[in-house]
Design an enzyme around this catalytic site. Structure first.
Site, PDB file in Angstrom:
ATOM      1  N   ASP A 187      32.526  21.347 -46.266  1.00  0.00           N
ATOM      2  CA  ASP A 187      33.804  21.237 -46.234  1.00  0.00           C
ATOM      3  C   ASP A 187      33.937  20.499 -44.979  1.00  0.00           C
ATOM      4  O   ASP A 187      33.668  20.796 -44.178  1.00  0.00           O
ATOM      5  CB  ASP A 187      34.070  22.684 -46.111  1.00  0.00           C
ATOM      6  CG  ASP A 187      35.813  22.770 -46.259  1.00  0.00           C
ATOM      7  OD1 ASP A 187      36.481  21.867 -46.493  1.00  0.00           O
ATOM      8  OD2 ASP A 187      36.298  23.555 -45.184  1.00  0.00           O
ATOM      9  N   GLU A 271      34.501  18.200 -51.695  1.00  0.00           N
ATOM     10  CA  GLU A 271      35.891  18.365 -52.358  1.00  0.00           C
ATOM     11  C   GLU A 271      36.391  16.945 -52.513  1.00  0.00           C
ATOM     12  O   GLU A 271      36.341  16.288 -51.252  1.00  0.00           O
ATOM     13  CB  GLU A 271      36.795  19.382 -51.626  1.00  0.00           C
ATOM     14  CG  GLU A 271      37.828  19.689 -51.968  1.00  0.00           C
ATOM     15  CD  GLU A 271      38.617  20.647 -51.298  1.00  0.00           C
ATOM     16  OE1 GLU A 271      39.521  21.342 -51.804  1.00  0.00           O
ATOM     17  OE2 GLU A 271      38.291  20.779 -50.177  1.00  0.00           O
ATOM     18  N   ASP A 353      36.509  28.426 -42.991  1.00  0.00           N
ATOM     19  CA  ASP A 353      35.745  27.185 -43.336  1.00  0.00           C
ATOM     20  C   ASP A 353      34.524  27.195 -44.166  1.00  0.00           C
ATOM     21  O   ASP A 353      34.141  26.708 -44.925  1.00  0.00           O
ATOM     22  CB  ASP A 353      35.687  26.208 -41.981  1.00  0.00           C
ATOM     23  CG  ASP A 353      36.850  25.766 -41.461  1.00  0.00           C
ATOM     24  OD1 ASP A 353      37.948  25.482 -42.423  1.00  0.00           O
ATOM     25  OD2 ASP A 353      37.138  25.560 -40.317  1.00  0.00           O
TER      26      ASP A 353
END
Length: 373
Positions: A187, A271, A353
């Site tokens: 991430d 992502e 996160d």
């Protein structure tokens, strides 16, 4: 497999003049070709092909006004029409924006050398048509592949480079098998540059922010110089040098991080981000641009291709941040300011996160969520 190798050129003053002629001639042909395409479409509703434009270049050389085009490499001129053709292809297929006319005031200039250049590693020289042997820092081997198109460029700081495209003749490595144990979810963020599903965090070096004070001083000096003066050009180069330093720092950092992730894992889950949309947030735009997530993902993707690793993508609308990775509870009240939160169902305290990175990995390993695999 195609790979590009970039080297720094050190041309003499005479060679620099010839390079500038090539930059100018190729820019002229690109703009001339774009004008021909626009006029023909407006008048006849038809498109002019690249081959018709190449025939037109021959006619231009024969008239008295454009005889100076004979001084530059003819294949480089045809390379300009190829670049124009590719620009229109991107416009129609990828909606990248209508091709624009190139300005001579742009400090970054480039032209292509399709063939007939030679690389001499013994003498650290590269032969360029119409220019001759140019001193070059050949710091690494090109391998045994076939040499394709070379691109000569000048940066905004006045440095010259050549990028050589090489086809090594080999195919992309077969993708290695991966499992949950050798897959990592990543991430990206602003406070921490990258957060892994195993709990590791990589600090964001914030190269632009660290140089902002100096950049403001140099930019103010530039704004006070008289336009088109030599002092203004000197001040512009000072600003360009600092921007180049920031860019080099950013790329060096991203190369190291991406190489580490690719070497340590069989698959990397990331992502899909709408970066252009996120940049519209004026409160975070500068920090997002400084992090340069798109550039980092690009490095991950091509290095994974080199070494037979897999990049897994999940959709940009997957709620990776707001779902508890333990019980699956959705926390709709979570805001950007909440760095830690507690699940109301299982009472697990989450780092925002790390929880997102774990969910990215989980979603990516579910077959129905994979994108482009």
């Amino acid at each position: 497999m195609l790979k590009a190798y970039k080297y720094r050129l050190y041309p003499t003053k005479e060679q620099q003049e010839m390079l500038f002629k090539h930059f100018g001639a190729c820019r002229f042909i690109y703009n001339w070709g774009l004008e021909q395409k626009i006029k023909t479409y407006e008048q006849d509703g038809k498109s002019v092909s690249r081959f018709d434009l190449n025939k037109g270049i021959t006619m231009l050389k024969r008239d008295g006004e454009h005889e100076w085009l004979k001084e530059v490499n003819s294949q480089s001129l045809q390379g300009a029409t190829l670049n124009l053709d590719n620009a229109f292809t991107r416009f129609f297929r990828e909606k990248k924006g209508f091709p624009k006319f190139k300005s001579r005031k742009n400090p970054v200039q480039a032209y292509n050398v399709p063939q007939n250049y030679k690389v001499d590693f013994e003498n650290n020289m590269i032969y360029l048509p119409k220019i001759g042997n140019v001193k070059t820092i050949l710091h690494r081997s090109l391998g045994n592949g076939d040499l394709k198109t070379a691109t000569v460029s000048q940066t905004s700081t006045g440095k010259f480079y050549i990028s050589i495209l090489v086809d090594d003749g080999g195919e992309n490595l077969k993708k290695m098998e991966f499992s949950e144990n050798d897959t990592v979810g990543v991430d990206v963020g602003i406070k921490d540059f990258a957060i892994m599903s195993n709990g590791d965090k990589i600090d964001n070096p914030r190269h632009l922010k660290n140089s902002m004070k100096r950049l403001k001083v140099l930019s103010k000096r530039l704004s006070r110089k008289q336009k088109d003066s030599s002092n203004r050009n000197k001040a512009r180069k000072q600003v360009a040098k600092l921007h180049e330093k920031i860019s080099n720092q950013r790329h060096d950092f991203q190369h190291k991080v991406s190489a580490k992730l690719v070497s340590e894992n069989q698959a990397i889950a990331i992502e899909t981000l709408n970066v252009s949309g996120m940049l519209k947030n004026h409160h975070l735009a500068q920090r997002i641009a400084d992090a340069s997530w798109s550039s980092f993902v690009e490095k991950l993707e091509y290095k994974a291709e080199w070494y037979g690793k897999t990049i897994l993508r999940i959709g940009q609308f997957e709620p990776s941040t707001k779902i508890c990775n333990v019980c699956g509870k959705y926390n709709g009240s979570l805001t950007l300011a909440d760095r830690k939160w507690e699940c109301l169902d299982c009472n697990t305290t989450h780092d925002r996160d790390i929880n997102a990175a774990i969910n990215i990995k989980t979603f990516a390993l579910q077959e129905q969520n994979l994108i482009g695999i």
